[in-house]
Design a protein around this motif. Sequence first.
Motif, PDB file in Angstrom:
ATOM      1  N   UNK A   1       0.837  -1.210   0.000  1.00 29.94           N
ATOM      2  CA  UNK A   1       0.000   0.000   0.000  1.00 29.94           C
ATOM      3  C   UNK A   1       0.866   1.251   0.000  1.00 29.94           C
ATOM      4  N   UNK A   2       1.860   1.258   0.886  1.00 28.18           N
ATOM      5  CA  UNK A   2       2.787   2.396   0.940  1.00 28.18           C
ATOM      6  C   UNK A   2       3.497   2.571  -0.406  1.00 28.18           C
ATOM      7  N   UNK A   3       3.976   1.458  -0.975  1.00 27.77           N
ATOM      8  CA  UNK A   3       4.772   1.558  -2.206  1.00 27.77           C
ATOM      9  C   UNK A   3       3.946   2.051  -3.396  1.00 27.77           C
ATOM     10  N   UNK A   4       2.637   1.752  -3.390  1.00 24.49           N
ATOM     11  CA  UNK A   4       1.845   2.272  -4.512  1.00 24.49           C
ATOM     12  C   UNK A   4       1.528   3.757  -4.313  1.00 24.49           C
ATOM     13  N   UNK A   5       1.653   4.234  -3.084  1.00 29.08           N
ATOM     14  CA  UNK A   5       1.248   5.605  -2.775  1.00 29.08           C
ATOM     15  C   UNK A   5       2.393   6.619  -2.858  1.00 29.08           C
ATOM     16  N   UNK A   6       3.590   6.224  -2.380  1.00 27.52           N
ATOM     17  CA  UNK A   6       4.602   7.264  -2.110  1.00 27.52           C
ATOM     18  C   UNK A   6       5.084   8.000  -3.359  1.00 27.52           C
ATOM     19  N   UNK A   7       4.967   7.338  -4.530  1.00 26.29           N
ATOM     20  CA  UNK A   7       5.480   7.969  -5.758  1.00 26.29           C
ATOM     21  C   UNK A   7       4.513   8.992  -6.336  1.00 26.29           C
ATOM     22  N   UNK A   8       3.287   8.997  -5.851  1.00 31.86           N
ATOM     23  CA  UNK A   8       2.272   9.832  -6.490  1.00 31.86           C
ATOM     24  C   UNK A   8       2.519  11.323  -6.231  1.00 31.86           C
ATOM     25  N   UNK A   9       2.240  12.143  -7.245  1.00 35.18           N
ATOM     26  CA  UNK A   9       2.472  13.592  -7.139  1.00 35.18           C
ATOM     27  C   UNK A   9       1.690  14.188  -5.971  1.00 35.18           C
ATOM     28  N   UNK A  10       0.460  13.709  -5.803  1.00 30.54           N
ATOM     29  CA  UNK A  10      -0.392  14.256  -4.732  1.00 30.54           C
ATOM     30  C   UNK A  10       0.264  14.046  -3.367  1.00 30.54           C
TER      31      UNK A  10
END
Length: 282
Positions: A43-52
């Motif tokens: 979950x963290x890995x799919x989130x941290x790269x996002x611009x938001x």
Amino acid sequence: MKIDLHCHSTASDGKLSPEELFHLAEQAELDYFAITDHDTTSGYRQLYKQDAVSSSTVALISGIEVSTQWSGVGIHIVGLDFDAHHPAIEQLILTQRAIRESRANIIDARLAANNMQNTLAGALTYCPDIGQVGRPHFAQHMVDMGYVKNIKQAFDRWLGNGKLGDVKSQWPEISEAVDAIISAGGIAVIAHPLRYKMTFTKLRRLSEHFKEVGGQAIEVIGYQASPDKQAQLNKMVADLSLFASAGSDFHDPEWRWSQIGKIAQLPASLPPVWQLFNKSRI
Ligand code: AMP
Ligand code: MN
Ligand code: MN
Ligand code: MN
């Protein structure tokens, strides 16, 4: 400082996606936020790269909640602010996945011996990844089948502490989880210490052992403690010179008692865990 350093997404047994959780963290105006799914960082890995996320005022910290055991008790160790791509963490997650798979088969067999057939297949309809399946997924299926009235009854009768579906014998020692978290540059935290229903004498032994193997912090805020227990916990953390962490352990918006960011401030007398965060990574 507003923090919430313990919560769950759909990557483990939480109801909301990592994006939805981050949105709630922004609404709560948190300074530091960590998603700590059971035995996974996906979950963290799919989130941290996002611009938001990178442009947000909320600093997203890497997180995980590792299942371990000590002295016959299942203990959860939260890891924070580690390198999520470090081989030690990747190896730990692979080991935990294999244990979850084997444990799920044991739970299935034990429930089948009690006239509840094919519960693993049912659990997998809620969590198709067998390396991630947990007791809450079994519990949901048991409710669907009418074996129990609700999730609470599934845990009280079959899956909770000391019941036949509580198969903790396979989890690693605390030191294995702490080693991996520390090797990856992170901080190890004892999760929800008051939920283990231990005496304070035993909790102190656990915390001393945890410190000896390299653990640095204890969650002192999150679980609703009586003023007396809270004071004893704060004193123990101070006596052992450990850092203090805080987290809601959010799983589900319907659990009114556990909401993102809706937790008390850390006691001013204890050193806060965020002092240990690696500022260059945030
Ligand atoms: P597992 O990861 O399979 O060991 O399952 C542990 C999870 O089950 C915890 O993180 C909780 O989300 C949930 N859980 C544990 N005990 C209970 C309970 N008595 N009632 C409801 N959920 C529980
Ligand atoms: Mn959980
Ligand atoms: Mn836990
Ligand atoms: Mn948790």
